[in-house]
Design an enzyme around this catalytic site. Sequence first.
Site, PDB file in Angstrom:
ATOM      1  N   HIS A  32      51.333  54.477  63.059  1.00 26.29           N
ATOM      2  CA  HIS A  32      51.391  55.731  62.871  1.00 26.29           C
ATOM      3  C   HIS A  32      50.030  56.451  62.742  1.00 26.29           C
ATOM      4  O   HIS A  32      49.615  57.514  63.182  1.00 26.29           O
ATOM      5  CB  HIS A  32      52.611  56.327  62.168  1.00 26.29           C
TER       6      HIS A  32
ATOM      7  N   ASP B 148      51.021  63.230  59.509  1.00 27.24           N
ATOM      8  CA  ASP B 148      52.054  62.074  60.415  1.00 27.24           C
ATOM      9  C   ASP B 148      52.185  62.425  61.768  1.00 27.24           C
ATOM     10  O   ASP B 148      53.295  62.079  62.175  1.00 27.24           O
ATOM     11  CB  ASP B 148      53.418  62.355  59.489  1.00 27.24           C
TER      12      ASP B 148
ATOM     13  N   LYS C  70      53.711  59.493  63.957  1.00 26.65           N
ATOM     14  CA  LYS C  70      55.131  59.227  63.935  1.00 26.65           C
ATOM     15  C   LYS C  70      55.845  59.382  65.329  1.00 26.65           C
ATOM     16  O   LYS C  70      56.767  58.775  65.628  1.00 26.65           O
ATOM     17  CB  LYS C  70      55.858  59.722  62.730  1.00 26.65           C
TER      18      LYS C  70
ATOM     19  N   HIS D 124      46.782  56.981  54.277  1.00 31.15           N
ATOM     20  CA  HIS D 124      47.555  55.643  53.829  1.00 31.15           C
ATOM     21  C   HIS D 124      46.491  54.693  53.031  1.00 31.15           C
ATOM     22  O   HIS D 124      46.935  53.616  52.776  1.00 31.15           O
ATOM     23  CB  HIS D 124      48.414  54.955  54.767  1.00 31.15           C
TER      24      HIS D 124
ATOM     25  N   ASP E 194      51.022  63.805  49.949  1.00 32.64           N
ATOM     26  CA  ASP E 194      52.076  63.218  50.699  1.00 32.64           C
ATOM     27  C   ASP E 194      53.242  62.337  50.058  1.00 32.64           C
ATOM     28  O   ASP E 194      54.478  62.473  49.968  1.00 32.64           O
ATOM     29  CB  ASP E 194      51.631  62.264  51.736  1.00 32.64           C
TER      30      ASP E 194
END
Length: 378
Positions: free
Chosen positions: A267, A239, A242, A294, A322
Site C-alpha cells: 500500500h 494510507d 490501501k 513505514h 500513525d
Amino acid sequence: MTELDEKQAVESQRILDLLFAYMPKIAAERKMDGLLILMADLGRSIVSADRCSLWLVDNDRGELWTKVAHGVSELRIPKDAGFVGYSVRTGEPLLIKDAYQDPRFDHRSDEKTHYRTTSVMTVPLMDSAGNVMGVFQAINKQGQNELGEAAVFSVQDLERLRLTAVYSAKTVESAMLNMELEATQQEIIHILGEVSEYRSEETGDHIQRVAEISGILARYFGLPDKEVERIRLAAPMHDLGKVGIPDAILNKPGRFTEEEYTVMKKHSEIGYNMLCGSKRKLLRFAASIARSHHERWDGHGYPDGIAGEDIPLAGRICSVADVLDALSSPRCYKQPWPEDKVKAEFLKQRGSQFQPELVDVLMEHWDEIYSLYRHDPN
C-alpha cells in the site's frame, strides 16, 4: 517648468516610488490578512490619509470585513453600513469633505474612540465580472491647505485611490482564486484520505488525528509554520494506497500470513504511485509521505529499507503519529492499548523504529497529544 509642474512631477515620482516599494511585498504575500494590510498601507500612503482600510464583501454573512493590523482580529460591519455600504450598494465612489454633514455617516464610532472624522473617500473594488467585491475607504487627509486649514481630499486624490483600487482588485481576486484552488485541493486530499479509511474500516477520525498529531509534532520539532501546515495537510494521504489492497486482507481480524503481509506492505508504493505524478506540489509531497511512513529509523522498514535521515522528515513524523493512533484506537483485530503501554512502546522503539528526537518531542508534550484519546466518562 513652472512651480506647479515641479510639484506635480515630485508627487508623481513619490507615487511611483511607493508602487515600486510595495509591489514586491504584495506579490510575495500569500495570506489574505497580510494582503489587506499591505493594500491599505499603500492606499494610505498614496493619498496621504490618516487612516485607510480595504473592506471585502462577505455575501454569506451579509457583512464587510477587513484587517487593520497583524495580530488584531478582523473587523466586521453590516454590508450596507455607512459610506462603504453605499459604495457596495451603488458601485459608486464617494468624496466627502465633512462626514458630520452627511446623513449616511454613523458618528457613534467616533464617540467610542474619541476620533474626529472629517473628510472621507470610498472607492469600490470591482471583480472581473463587474461585481463589487470590496471597498477602499480613506479617512482624514493629512496636513493643511494653503490657508492653514485642515486639508481635505481632492478629486485628484479620489482618482489616485481609484487607480489603486483597480490594481488591488486584480491582486485580491487572484489571491482569492488561489485560496479557492488550495482549499479545493485540500478538500480532495481529505476526501481521498477518508476513502482509504472507510475501506479499511478504521475509526472514523483516524486521518484527522494523524494529521493533527503530525502537525503538533512538526511544530514542537521546530519546523517553520509553513512546513508544519504542509505536513498537516498532506498527512491524511498516508494510507491512500490501501484502496488497492483486497478487503479480505485489509480487514482481516487476525494476524497476517507472510504472503498477506507482503501484499499489505504494497500500500505504501501504491499510494506513492497514485500521487507522485501530480502537477500539484502538495500532492507530490503527500506521495513522499505515503511511501516513507513505514520506514524505520534503523533501516528495517519498508518499502525501501532506508534509515535515519535518508527517510523524509515528513515521513518520520507521520510514522510516529500513525503508530500512536494505531496503538491507541480500536481496530478490527485488537482493542486500544492502555496509555502506559503505548508510552512504554514508544520509549522502547526510540532509536530503532522512530527517530530519537521525535520520541523525545512526543514524551515532552505527551499530555497535550494524548488528550485526543482520553475520553470524559461524563
